[in-house]
Scaffold this active site. Structure first.
Site, PDB file in Angstrom:
ATOM      1  N   ASP A   1     -79.342  -4.382  52.113  1.00  0.00           N
ATOM      2  CA  ASP A   1     -78.765  -3.632  51.016  1.00  0.00           C
ATOM      3  C   ASP A   1     -77.554  -4.424  50.536  1.00  0.00           C
ATOM      4  O   ASP A   1     -76.937  -5.180  51.283  1.00  0.00           O
ATOM      5  CB  ASP A   1     -78.381  -2.222  51.458  1.00  0.00           C
ATOM      6  CG  ASP A   1     -78.308  -1.254  50.280  1.00  0.00           C
ATOM      7  OD1 ASP A   1     -78.234  -1.725  49.135  1.00  0.00           O
ATOM      8  OD2 ASP A   1     -78.307  -0.038  50.512  1.00  0.00           O
ATOM      9  N   PHE A   2     -77.186  -4.244  49.284  1.00  0.00           N
ATOM     10  CA  PHE A   2     -76.317  -5.212  48.627  1.00  0.00           C
ATOM     11  C   PHE A   2     -74.865  -5.180  49.120  1.00  0.00           C
ATOM     12  O   PHE A   2     -74.260  -4.120  49.244  1.00  0.00           O
ATOM     13  CB  PHE A   2     -76.356  -4.988  47.118  1.00  0.00           C
ATOM     14  CG  PHE A   2     -77.603  -5.530  46.469  1.00  0.00           C
ATOM     15  CD1 PHE A   2     -78.779  -5.649  47.186  1.00  0.00           C
ATOM     16  CD2 PHE A   2     -77.605  -5.925  45.145  1.00  0.00           C
ATOM     17  CE1 PHE A   2     -79.931  -6.158  46.603  1.00  0.00           C
ATOM     18  CE2 PHE A   2     -78.748  -6.433  44.549  1.00  0.00           C
ATOM     19  CZ  PHE A   2     -79.907  -6.549  45.271  1.00  0.00           C
TER      20      PHE A   2
END
Length: 597
Positions: free
Chosen positions: A156-157
């Protein structure tokens, strides 16, 4: 709202449109296939998922993947796994029993992998004390091992991992969207013996072969490059199918313009371009038709009055003189969505989105409008705009009709106008149960550092507690009537099959969603009474009768044996329930005897 359609075929068309637009923007990956379960419906990002049931999540997510991949765009499913808290997502560690893990929280992810997902995005939260981006058990053992996933795993970023070697050894192939822990740090970890070169080779191979395979699909695909108008039409169709009618006393809806000449529309949300979150799922359509604009298109020959509703007393005065009163109520991106914290603790009012920590009912402004009008009339139509479930018990008896429009998209206002005036017959079904009170939901601490998820949630928890939903999962009314007869169930080639005769007995065409729930007789394991295993949306013209066939694999009824660490299929017999919602009174019951050799 797309989950409320119960229409995987249409969802696949949505995937194709997403792929076309991705390619038009020069992209090659779509990272928006979210199939997390809202364990508690107050989760801020419920709107990004399809609903509370693993079967619905799996079927709709798989359909979207098939559509996206058709034109060679890579499909990324997320957030793996147990991501259903927003405010505490960076610190919370989730735990649950192995049966809950395998039967409730993971099967829809596996369905998406089987549908061909190219990539998997990990979750910010931890599972059993280990960050999901570092999780050897989830990523290496389950995803890549048991499920034979051959694509790549991305973080996830920005905040998805916290350690170079732990992430790479745990099975994370790609850091996104910047290089912080990988890159030079990963080279250093290899030189220091913390990460093997074989592991680097494996990650690189997974990424490169997935890219090459997607490019090959793209070259072979007959990409249609439909124009914007066709995509707008698809958005309109999706909104028409998703809008859900919960209550319609004395057939208040659809509005009859022959007898109703003055319409009053109340509420700020009636004239807002309110299509959902302003976090990572925000989209930028070329236009948005608001509900008020959509209604105005349908009111030729009528007087249309709009008031935002600041004064409850004025709302009441206006309502006395109107033939039809429609109140728009609900949420926007400030009330729910991806959590974007304030710059400092001293400015909590700047918070955007997040979990609905203060409850799942309407805000005071909307309740005040409904209650004020309720003192002078009980035929008010309330339209709910929302991403997650809203409780309605506080004011439901003051209304004549209730519609849920969810976040209906750029053409949502047009679809709402058509539904309210009967040009379109509503056919959406609730993708979640609406309980009598919030006390009937799982316990939750939105700021928890550690939390344990139970085996039951949603409609299975209500059944377990002997509680009746105010509006059950899978429920939705129509302007016509459907009658089901002749339910049957049988075994065929290791599948549980069922059929039922469905007739449209009303005065107009409409769409129904036939649902099949299955329970295991005399199981040696504690189970829900029944769970959804198949569904089909059907269109029937006036007086038309058809036979609907549904089925699932017998293996889909297995339970996870925690001691043996494997799924066990029992042959003690099955109870098949087929009908129009998860409520017992809406289902026919058919017994299938135990398997004979």
């Amino acid at each position: 709202m797309r989950g409320a359609t119960f229409d995987p075929e249409l969802e696949e068309c949505v995937g194709e449109a997403i792929a076309e637009e991705t390619l038009a923007c020069g992209g090659n990956l779509f990272g928006g296939i979210c199939v997390n379960i809202p364990y508690h419906p107050g989760w801020g990002r419920s709107q990004e998922s399809y609903g509370e049931d693993p079967c619905l999540l799996g079927e709709m997510g798989a359909a979207l993947i098939r559509g996206v991949r058709k034109y060679g765009v890579m499909a990324c499913v997320k957030h793996f796994a147990f991501n259903s808290m927003e405010n505490a997502r960076f610190k919370v560690s989730v735990s649950c029993g192995k049966r809950a893990e395998r039967e409730v929280f993971l099967p829809h992810f596996q369905k998406c992998i089987d549908a061909g997902a190219d990539a998997v995005m990990t979750a910010y939260n931890s599972y059993d004390g280990v960050a999901c981006g570092h999780h050897d058990y989830l990523l290496n053992q389950v995803l890549k091992g048991e499920w034979d996933f051959d694509g790549f795993v991305m973080s996830d970023f920005i905040w998805g991992i916290q350690d170079t070697a732990a992430a790479m050894n745990g099975g994370l192939d790609m850091e996104m969207p910047v290089t912080k822990y990988y890159g030079e740090n990963l080279l250093t970890a290899v030189k220091e013996g913390l990460v093997s070169e074989d592991r680097i080779d494996e990650a690189a191979l997974r990424i490169v072969r997935t890219l090459l395979a997607s490019e090959d699909r793209r070259k072979k695909a007959a990409i249609q490059n439909r124009d914007r108008g066709e995509h707008s039409s698809l958005a309109l169709r999706r909104a028409r199918e998703g809008i859900t009618l919960l209550k319609n006393e004395k057939e208040i809806l659809p509005v009859n313009k022959t007898y109703k000449k003055r319409m009053l529309v109340l509420g700020e949300l009636a004239d807002r371009e309110n299509i959902g979150d302003h976090g990572s799922s925000q989209v930028y359509p070329p236009y948005v038709i608001t509900p008020l604009r959509g209604i105005a298109r349908m009111t030729e020959g009528m007087e249309l009055i709009y008031y935002t509703g600041e004064s409850a007393r004025h709302c009441r005065r206006l309502a006395k003189d109107a033939d039809v009163v429609i109140v728009f109520a609900g949420n926007d991106y400030l009330d729910e969505g991806e959590h974007v914290a304030a710059d400092s603790e001293e400015k909590p009012s700047q918070k955007m989105g997040g979990d609905r920590v203060c409850g799942l009912g309407l805000n005071e402004r909307d309740r005040r409008i409904i209650e004020a009008i309720g003192t002078v009339r009980t035929d008010t139509v309330v339209v709910l705009i929302c991403g997650g479930m809203i409780t309605v018990h506080e004011w439901e008896d003051k209304t004549g009709a209730i519609l849920i429009a969810y976040y209906p998209g750029m053409e949502g206002g047009a679809a709402l106008g058509e539904v309210l005036f009967g040009k379109v017959n509503p056919g959406g079904k609730l993708p979640f149960a609406i309980p009598e009170t919030e006390e009937d939901l799982p316990e939750i601490d939105w700021n928890a550092a550690q939390i344990r998820y139970g085996y039951y949630h949603g409609y299975t928890l209500l059944h377990r507690m002997g509680k009746k939903a105010l509006y059950p999962f899978g429920f939705g009314l129509s302007y016509t009537c459907f009658q089901m007869q002749e339910p049957k169930a049988w075994l065929e080639n290791s599948r549980i099959c069922a059929s039922v005769s469905v007739q449209n007995t009303g005065r107009r065409a409409g769409e129904a969603v036939i649902q099949m729930y299955v329970g295991v007789k005399d199981s040696c394991a504690e189970r829900p009474e029944y769970v959804l295993k198949a569904f089909q949306r059907v269109h029937l013209s006036k007086k038309q009768r058809i036979t609907v066939m549904l089925s699932c694999n017998i293996e889909d009824t297995a339970y996870y044996d925690e001691e043996k660490q494997t799924f066990v299929t029992e042959d003690t017999g099955w109870m098949v329930y087929i009908g129009s919602s998860s409520a017992r009174e809406d289902l026919y019951e058919v017994e299938i005897k135990m398997v004979t050799q």
